[in-house]
Motif scaffolding. Structure first.
Motif, PDB file in Angstrom:
ATOM      1  N   GLY A   1       1.806 -15.764  76.400  1.00  9.48           N
ATOM      2  CA  GLY A   1       1.872 -14.369  75.982  1.00  9.48           C
ATOM      3  C   GLY A   1       2.226 -14.212  74.520  1.00  9.48           C
ATOM      4  N   CYS A   2       2.619 -13.009  74.159  1.00 12.94           N
ATOM      5  CA  CYS A   2       2.957 -12.667  72.778  1.00 12.94           C
ATOM      6  C   CYS A   2       4.455 -12.830  72.546  1.00 12.94           C
ATOM      7  N   GLU A   3       4.843 -13.572  71.519  1.00 12.09           N
ATOM      8  CA  GLU A   3       6.255 -13.768  71.210  1.00 12.09           C
ATOM      9  C   GLU A   3       6.762 -12.579  70.395  1.00 12.09           C
ATOM     10  N   ILE A   4       7.623 -11.756  70.999  1.00  9.65           N
ATOM     11  CA  ILE A   4       8.114 -10.552  70.334  1.00  9.65           C
ATOM     12  C   ILE A   4       9.412 -10.807  69.569  1.00  9.65           C
ATOM     13  N   GLU A   5      10.075 -11.902  69.863  1.00 10.50           N
ATOM     14  CA  GLU A   5      11.237 -12.391  69.138  1.00 10.50           C
ATOM     15  C   GLU A   5      11.373 -13.855  69.513  1.00 10.50           C
ATOM     16  N   ARG A   6      12.311 -14.568  68.884  1.00 12.13           N
ATOM     17  CA  ARG A   6      12.435 -15.988  69.190  1.00 12.13           C
ATOM     18  C   ARG A   6      12.689 -16.207  70.689  1.00 12.13           C
ATOM     19  N   ASN A   7      11.806 -16.970  71.318  1.00 14.20           N
ATOM     20  CA  ASN A   7      11.910 -17.364  72.726  1.00 14.20           C
ATOM     21  C   ASN A   7      11.798 -16.212  73.713  1.00 14.20           C
ATOM     22  N   THR A   8      11.276 -15.059  73.279  1.00 13.93           N
ATOM     23  CA  THR A   8      10.977 -13.957  74.197  1.00 13.93           C
ATOM     24  C   THR A   8       9.482 -13.673  74.144  1.00 13.93           C
ATOM     25  N   PHE A   9       8.822 -13.825  75.277  1.00 17.23           N
ATOM     26  CA  PHE A   9       7.374 -13.673  75.354  1.00 17.23           C
ATOM     27  C   PHE A   9       7.006 -12.574  76.350  1.00 17.23           C
ATOM     28  N   VAL A  10       5.982 -11.820  76.008  1.00 19.89           N
ATOM     29  CA  VAL A  10       5.438 -10.803  76.909  1.00 19.89           C
ATOM     30  C   VAL A  10       4.063 -11.263  77.339  1.00 19.89           C
ATOM     31  N   LYS A  11       3.896 -11.437  78.650  1.00 14.35           N
ATOM     32  CA  LYS A  11       2.622 -11.930  79.164  1.00 14.35           C
ATOM     33  C   LYS A  11       1.542 -10.857  79.038  1.00 14.35           C
ATOM     34  N   ASN A  12       0.316 -11.330  78.795  1.00 14.87           N
ATOM     35  CA  ASN A  12      -0.807 -10.420  78.615  1.00 14.87           C
ATOM     36  C   ASN A  12      -1.576 -10.164  79.904  1.00 14.87           C
ATOM     37  N   ASP A  13      -1.380 -11.035  80.906  1.00 15.81           N
ATOM     38  CA  ASP A  13      -2.116 -10.871  82.155  1.00 15.81           C
ATOM     39  C   ASP A  13      -1.261 -11.354  83.317  1.00 15.81           C
ATOM     40  N   GLY A  14      -1.817 -11.254  84.515  1.00 12.22           N
ATOM     41  CA  GLY A  14      -1.079 -11.654  85.700  1.00 12.22           C
ATOM     42  C   GLY A  14      -0.207 -10.535  86.229  1.00 12.22           C
ATOM     43  N   ALA A  15       0.527 -10.832  87.296  1.00  8.50           N
ATOM     44  CA  ALA A  15       1.357  -9.821  87.955  1.00  8.50           C
ATOM     45  C   ALA A  15       2.460  -9.290  87.047  1.00  8.50           C
ATOM     46  N   GLU A  16       2.910 -10.107  86.081  1.00  6.99           N
ATOM     47  CA  GLU A  16       4.016  -9.705  85.210  1.00  6.99           C
ATOM     48  C   GLU A  16       3.545  -9.365  83.802  1.00  6.99           C
ATOM     49  N   ALA A  17       2.315  -8.917  83.678  1.00  3.86           N
ATOM     50  CA  ALA A  17       1.793  -8.488  82.386  1.00  3.86           C
ATOM     51  C   ALA A  17       2.646  -7.350  81.826  1.00  3.86           C
ATOM     52  N   GLY A  18       3.023  -7.478  80.558  1.00  4.04           N
ATOM     53  CA  GLY A  18       3.831  -6.455  79.909  1.00  4.04           C
ATOM     54  C   GLY A  18       5.322  -6.623  80.093  1.00  4.04           C
ATOM     55  N   VAL A  19       5.740  -7.607  80.915  1.00  5.11           N
ATOM     56  CA  VAL A  19       7.155  -7.833  81.197  1.00  5.11           C
ATOM     57  C   VAL A  19       7.694  -8.930  80.278  1.00  5.11           C
ATOM     58  N   PRO A  20       8.793  -8.695  79.558  1.00  5.02           N
ATOM     59  CA  PRO A  20       9.353  -9.744  78.689  1.00  5.02           C
ATOM     60  C   PRO A  20       9.993 -10.869  79.497  1.00  5.02           C
ATOM     61  N   HIS A  21       9.904 -12.067  78.947  1.00  2.82           N
ATOM     62  CA  HIS A  21      10.537 -13.257  79.530  1.00  2.82           C
ATOM     63  C   HIS A  21      11.281 -13.972  78.409  1.00  2.82           C
ATOM     64  N   HIS A  22      12.608 -14.000  78.501  1.00  2.00           N
ATOM     65  CA  HIS A  22      13.382 -14.717  77.486  1.00  2.00           C
ATOM     66  C   HIS A  22      13.790 -16.081  78.030  1.00  2.00           C
ATOM     67  N   TYR A  23      13.575 -17.122  77.215  1.00  2.00           N
ATOM     68  CA  TYR A  23      13.870 -18.502  77.586  1.00  2.00           C
ATOM     69  C   TYR A  23      15.075 -18.991  76.785  1.00  2.00           C
ATOM     70  N   PHE A  24      16.085 -19.513  77.490  1.00  2.00           N
ATOM     71  CA  PHE A  24      17.315 -19.974  76.859  1.00  2.00           C
ATOM     72  C   PHE A  24      17.338 -21.490  76.748  1.00  2.00           C
ATOM     73  N   ASP A  25      17.542 -22.004  75.510  1.00  2.00           N
ATOM     74  CA  ASP A  25      17.891 -23.411  75.398  1.00  2.00           C
ATOM     75  C   ASP A  25      19.398 -23.533  75.607  1.00  2.00           C
ATOM     76  N   GLU A  26      19.904 -24.749  75.670  1.00  2.00           N
ATOM     77  CA  GLU A  26      21.310 -24.933  76.019  1.00  2.00           C
ATOM     78  C   GLU A  26      22.254 -24.297  74.992  1.00  2.00           C
ATOM     79  N   ILE A  27      21.917 -24.412  73.720  1.00  2.00           N
ATOM     80  CA  ILE A  27      22.776 -23.835  72.671  1.00  2.00           C
ATOM     81  C   ILE A  27      22.851 -22.323  72.828  1.00  2.00           C
ATOM     82  N   ASP A  28      21.695 -21.702  73.042  1.00  2.00           N
ATOM     83  CA  ASP A  28      21.635 -20.248  73.210  1.00  2.00           C
ATOM     84  C   ASP A  28      22.381 -19.807  74.466  1.00  2.00           C
TER      85      ASP A  28
END
Length: 222
Positions: free
Chosen positions: A151-178
């Motif tokens: 999807g589209c990265e709207i900020e560091r490690n936050t992506f918004v999917k363009n298709d599928g059931a969760e299209a338009g929904v942000p997904h933030h991914y955490f590394d261990e430090i974060d």
């Protein structure tokens, strides 16, 4: 494509069985707090599978979710089984149960569906409304997940999917430090990264997939 709220009208996207981890978490809280019943908050409760479980365990249960259809489903589920809980339609950054202090809060597979700023607000909100010694169980996405960078990265490690059931929904991914920074005000009880690697799958396998996905499993204490 269905909106987040409309997904709760499709049985394919409603989980009916509670996670055994949640049951074990509540038993752990019962050992910490001898007074019964406990005040428990199912944050981002969705269609209510854990709200129902907590009510069946004879505690005072509160559930909130931004999806009206999810709350409606949860309320019917409770009613059909003679169970009670206080439910509210509310964003994850809002405490809709004025004056209630919680012994425990759970948020399963939901908190990462936001920007990092709003996730920080939600975690701080939980902390401020927990009793001393209270615990928060939460699952969050890891960058090792197969869907990372989709999807589209709207900020560091936050992506918004363009298709599928969760299209338009942000997904933030955490590394261990974060992740450690997110919970810097807390005592970490459990910080576990569960990694699942899918070598072959059918199209849209996630709709009926019985296996776990890559995620962080976290229990923190105030």
């Amino acid at each position: 494509m269905a909106t987040w709220n409309e997904l709760f009208l499709d049985p394919r996207f409603i989980e009916f069985l509670p996670q055994p981890e949640v049951y074990k978490f509540i038993r752990k809280l019962e050992g910490i707090f001898p007074e019964q019943p406990l005040n428990l908050w199912d944050l981002c409760c969705g269609a209510g599978r854990h709200t129902v479980l907590l009510s069946q365990m004879n505690h005072l249960v509160y559930g909130s979710d931004v999806a009206v259809n999810g709350i409606s489903h949860a309320q019917k589920w409770l009613n059909d089984n003679g169970l009670t809980a206080e439910l509210k339609v509310a964003d994850m950054t809002v405490h809709p149960f004025e004056g209630v202090v919680f012994h425990g809060v759970i948020c399963w597979d939901a908190l990462h569906h936001n920007t990092r700023e709003n996730i920080l607000k939600s975690v701080a909100l939980v902390y401020d409304n927990l009793a001393v010694g209270g615990m928060f169980m939460v699952t969050l996405l890891s960058p090792k997940a197969g869907a990372y960078c989709q999807g589209c990265e709207i900020e560091r490690n936050t992506f918004v999917k363009n298709d599928g059931a969760e299209a338009g929904v942000p997904h933030h991914y955490f590394d261990e430090i974060d992740l450690r920074d997110l919970f810097k005000a807390w005592k970490i009880v459990i910080l576990a990264e569960q990694v699942s690697t899918y070598l072959e799958t059918e199209p849209d396998f996630y709709i009926t997939n019985p296996f776990p996905y890559t995620k962080w499993n976290v229990i923190v204490q105030k």
